[in-house]
Design an enzyme around this catalytic site. Structure first.
Site: not given
Ligand SMILES: Cc1ncc(COP(=O)(O)O)c(C=O)c1O
Length: 374
Positions: A71, A151, A179, A200-201, A237, A327
């Protein structure tokens, strides 16, 4: 039984990734900006991780910036391209993640940027002729922002083709690779892409850490001002254990890419086959062939009162999956992606997304529960 089929939302942390992170939560606690040994240790770990991420995408280490996640990376690119690189027009698609969509809206509403949306078909594939027409139609400095894979529906973009068009018309190219990074080989030179983002998640690493690749010819300026960390682009940091964990997770994912892909694709195809064998009038949102994520299957069920409750009924049985983008929400209604596909809005869409930890038995369990509910 608990079944986690929402791996596009997030993935569980791998045990050995946690092991790699632990020393940076305990003994290596020094602030990387300090000059003494504690700080030198953590600084070295950060720079090693940067080199690893850069190598995986065929970039230079100095082109990788660590952020809090995708994001932030996507916001930084889109707003930064307007503020610092002279971008006056953004071409994007109607099915980008909200962090891209709303950043583009912000640039339109507050920074006087012109926006254009490339046409897509009913599977979310972009219309390349339309993209070329849009690129040709203005001499304004343009940023093209198109996600590498969607996604919600899994449709993959031919990013090399987009990159070639952007090069031809001298446009900047940003791709949200959240993705696809650590799931597919990514070569920023072949893709001719100027900015990509990762989190990373999404590949069994920790939450709250991501990266931005920024081609050296198109350097943005600070997005967060302060102590000058990340070569001045992003103050604060550093999240040292997150950075170490992300590099460990990425390396592991790329070391096992082909095996993991074959295994997960096998599960997805088995799920498709079981759905088609057991239910009438099943459809899929997005591509389901090789032009799609092997991790994502967005199933479109025919409308009925029972189907409308399916997501919630599955949750009661311990099955975690998602309607629309997990998300954003757990609701099956209101996905801007599904709406943009111009399909029957009364159908019920549920995204199932898989990882290497899932099994055929879990697919069987989910199929049996769907049968029970519908
Ligand atoms: C295609 C895509 N872009 C951006 C994001 C945002 O990622 P994050 O929540 O790690 O900032 C996601 C996630 O959920 C995603 O699937």
């Amino acid at each position: 039984m608990k079944v986690y089929f929402d791996n596009a939302a997030t993935t569980p942390l791998d045990e050995d990734v946690l092991t790699a992170m632990m020393p940076y939560l305990k003994e290596h606690f020094g602030n990387p900006s300090t000059q003494y040994s504690y700080g030198r240790d953590t600084r070295a770990a950060i720079e090693e991780a940067r080199k690893e991420i850069a190598q995986l995408i065929n970039a230079q280490a100095s082109e990788v910036i660590f952020t809090s996640g995708a994001t932030e990376s996507n916001n930084m690119v889109i707003k930064g391209a307007v503020n610092y690189l002279g971008v006056e027009r953004i071409i994007t698609s109607p099915i980008e993640h909200h962090c891209v969509e709303y950043s583009v809206d912000f640039c339109r509403d507050h920074l006087q940027v012109e926006t254009a949306f490339v046409k897509i078909d009913d599977k979310g594939n972009i219309d390349f002729d339309d993209l070329e027409t849009l690129l040709q139609s203005s001499s304004k400095k343009t940023l093209v922002s198109l996600m590498h894979a969607n996604n919600e529906i899994g449709t993959l973009l031919d990013a090399e083709r987009v990159g070639a068009l952007c090069k031809k018309y001298n446009a900047l190219f940003h791709s949200d690779t959240v993705q696809t990074f650590a799931h597919f080989p990514i070569d920023v030179q072949k893709m001719n892409v100027d900015f990509i983002s990762g989190a990373a998640h999404k590949f069994h690493g920790p939450k709250g850490i991501g990266f931005l690749y920024m081609r050296k010819q198109h350097k943005l300026q600070a997005y967060i001002h302060g102590g000058g960390q990340e070569r001045g682009f992003r103050a604060g940091t550093e999240n040292v254990y997150g950075i170490v964990g992300m590099a460990a997770a990425a390396k592991k994912a790329y070391d096992n890419l082909e095996n993991d892909k074959a295994y997960i694709l096998g599960l997805k195809n088995y799920f498709i086959q079981q759905l088609q064998a057991n239910f009438q009038d099943i459809d899929f949102n997005g591509n389901i062939d090789e032009n799609s994520l092997f991790t994502v299957l967005n199933v479109s069920f025919p409308p009925s009162d029972k189907a409308a409750l399916l997501l919630f009924m599955l949750d009661i049985d311990g099955i975690c999956c998602s309607g629309g983008s997990a998300c954003g929400s757990g609701a099956s209604a209101g996905s801007h992606v599904i709406s943009a596909l111009a399909k029957d809005e009364n159908r019920v869409s549920i995204r199932f997304s898989f990882s290497k930890h899932n099994t055929k038995e879990e697919v069987d369990y989910v199929i049996s529960k769907i049968k029970e509910k519908l």
